[in-house]
Design an enzyme around this catalytic site. Structure first.
Site, PDB file in Angstrom:
ATOM      1  N   GLU A 276       0.873  -1.285   0.082  1.00 58.76           N
ATOM      2  CA  GLU A 276      -0.062  -0.087  -0.114  1.00 58.76           C
ATOM      3  C   GLU A 276       0.816   1.170  -0.005  1.00 58.76           C
ATOM      4  O   GLU A 276       0.455   2.340  -0.487  1.00 58.76           O
ATOM      5  CB  GLU A 276      -0.759  -0.017   1.256  1.00 58.76           C
ATOM      6  CG  GLU A 276      -2.072   0.839   1.085  1.00 58.76           C
ATOM      7  CD  GLU A 276      -3.296   0.613   2.247  1.00 58.76           C
ATOM      8  OE1 GLU A 276      -4.310   0.979   1.930  1.00 58.76           O
ATOM      9  OE2 GLU A 276      -2.830   0.000   3.206  1.00 58.76           O
ATOM     10  N   HIS A 297       7.467 -26.757  -1.195  1.00 57.59           N
ATOM     11  CA  HIS A 297       6.948 -27.766  -2.124  1.00 57.59           C
ATOM     12  C   HIS A 297       6.195 -27.206  -3.142  1.00 57.59           C
ATOM     13  O   HIS A 297       5.392 -27.975  -4.049  1.00 57.59           O
ATOM     14  CB  HIS A 297       6.364 -28.995  -1.437  1.00 57.59           C
ATOM     15  CG  HIS A 297       7.344 -29.584  -0.636  1.00 57.59           C
ATOM     16  ND1 HIS A 297       8.116 -30.541  -0.896  1.00 57.59           N
ATOM     17  CD2 HIS A 297       7.767 -29.304   0.831  1.00 57.59           C
ATOM     18  CE1 HIS A 297       8.932 -30.992   0.123  1.00 57.59           C
ATOM     19  NE2 HIS A 297       8.696 -30.183   1.194  1.00 57.59           N
ATOM     20  N   LYS A 411     -13.475   1.329  -3.945  1.00 54.07           N
ATOM     21  CA  LYS A 411     -14.581   1.939  -2.901  1.00 54.07           C
ATOM     22  C   LYS A 411     -15.641   2.923  -3.844  1.00 54.07           C
ATOM     23  O   LYS A 411     -16.812   2.416  -3.727  1.00 54.07           O
ATOM     24  CB  LYS A 411     -13.997   2.704  -1.977  1.00 54.07           C
ATOM     25  CG  LYS A 411     -13.282   1.643  -0.932  1.00 54.07           C
ATOM     26  CD  LYS A 411     -12.779   2.713   0.130  1.00 54.07           C
ATOM     27  CE  LYS A 411     -11.913   2.044   1.103  1.00 54.07           C
ATOM     28  NZ  LYS A 411     -11.553   2.832   2.242  1.00 54.07           N
TER      29      LYS A 411
END
Length: 423
Positions: A276, A297, A411
């Site tokens: 961010e 793995h 948003k």
């Protein structure tokens, strides 16, 4: 103390290359240490005592005592920077105080129903953290859990079991005044993802039984040392220089790896901090968290033989605490693992760490951040180290570490789809 081992990266890049990068960042270090040029409403975390001083800690501990007297469970309602730091510490140290349940970080109906089912039969306090009380995830969760709590204990008693942390004079504070909920001011000069050493996280941690004084002392010592150290002796600048050099040489990803599952939530806090803060204007490294040895793995295969688009930072706990020892006993069954007879899993795990570092360093730059013990003091040091390093790293990259315009993009579209603008 924290240490940064860059030997493997130096060998990969060549003698003196990293030293040149560190020296070039000396002026940036000086500016960041002084907070020069940064918005004044964003750098309150540079002074640990401002939000985690003696008076603040006493207040937090007093509130935490009241929470524990009233409830066995604290629900921390918040998303991102409002819950990642406290969760990182609590999940790693597993203290014996009030249980903390984390909510407000999803819109999944199944998850919210699971949380409410889990709370049944418990004495609950709600802690709603929302600097901007417009974010949907904590907002809708607070409504649902508030209604659930009122159905359990009644409206009057529920009001005594709600505490909110938000911006003074905000809609959230108005609601607190109207309904009798306790209100704490969100630090005015600290952005959400830099709030690890503020009451936002200190309150739930103190309620959980974490030694918040040790946490603050570790952060205070680390931050003071980093702001005072010269460029050549500064671990935060060196880490930021490693990141910048890797980016300039074509790396697109930083892989943050540890061999301790208890550090998983710290990794997620680190991921938000750097993603961010730096992911802007088409720039920045993608921060990715790896939990070894399990993901050797899967991700390990890609690291070794895939496209080499990354560098790797290991976090290593160097000294075991109580409960970190488990000896492998002898066995009468010929299971093929007799070479481990009498060995301690702590040592086996570190042998796997060392082998992985060496193998990965053959194909990409590798650095290792060492913390002496996994305890509250060293968590405080980690928070201070990464926050200061992030500030330097973003400044070297040429982006503002304290805004998040990309977060706002989704948003606006989400609120429009839900009809908020029409209300």
């Amino acid at each position: 103390m924290l240490t940064l081992d860059t030997e493997l990266a130096r060998a990969f890049w060549g003698e003196g290359v990293l030293d040149v990068e560190v020296a070039a960042g000396a002026d940036v270090l000086a500016r960041c240490a002084a907070g020069a040029g940064a918005p004044k409403d964003a750098i309150g975390w540079l002074d640990v005592d401002k939000w985690a001083g003696k008076k603040e800690l006493e207040h937090v501990e007093e509130l935490a005592t009241r929470v524990r007297e009233r409830a066995d469970t604290l629900v921390l309602i918040g998303v991102g920077g409002s819950n990642n730091a406290s969760r990182a510490v609590a999940e790693a140290l597993r203290p014996a105080g009030c249980r903390v349940v984390y909510a407000g970080n999803t819109l999944s109906a199944a998850e919210l129903n699971r949380v409410m089912d889990e709370l049944s039969g418990h004495d609950v306090v709600l802690d709603c953290v929302a600097k901007n009380f417009e974010t949907l995830e904590p907002g809708v969760t607070f409504r649902l859990l508030r209604q659930w709590l009122e159905s359990q204990v009644g409206t009057a008693e529920a009001a005594r079991r709600i505490v909110c942390t938000g911006t003074p004079e905000s809609h959230l504070e108005t609601l607190c005044r109207e309904h009798g909920w306790a209100f704490n001011p969100f630090p005015a000069d600290v952005g959400g993802r830099f709030t690890a050493l503020t009451p936002v996280h200190l309150l739930p941690l103190a309620a959980a039984g974490v030694d918040v004084r040790a946490l603050a002392e570790g952060a205070r010592a680390e931050m003071s040392a980093l702001r005072a150290a010269s460029a050549g002796e500064n671990c935060a600048l060196c880490y930021a220089a490693v990141r910048h050099l890797a980016y300039e040489r074509g790396c697109a990803v930083e892989l943050f790896a540890s061999f301790e599952p208890r550090l998983r939530w710290l990794g997620l806090w680190w991921q938000q901090l750097f993603a961010e803060s730096e992911g802007k204007e088409g720039r920045g490294l993608l921060p990715v968290v790896a939990s070894y040895s399990e993901e050797l793995h899967s991700l390990g295969q890609f690291v070794q033989d895939g496209s080499h688009v990354m560098f790797e930072t290991f976090l290593d706990v160097t000294t075991p605490c109580d409960g970190d020892s488990c000896s492998v006993g002898d066995s009468s069954v010929e299971d093929g693992f007799g070479y481990l007879d009498g060995r301690d899993l702590w040592d086996v795990n570190h042998a796997a760490l060392a082998a992985t570092q060496r193998a990965h360093a053959e194909v990409l730059p590798v650095v290792t951040l060492g913390m002496e013990r996994l305890d509250a003091e060293h968590y405080g040091r980690l928070f201070a180290f990464f926050e200061f390093s992030c500030y330097i790293s973003a400044t070297l990259l040429g982006v503002n570490p304290f805004d998040q315009p990309g977060v706002e993009a989704y948003k606006h579209r989400m609120f429009a789809a839900l009809g908020k603008d029409a209300c």
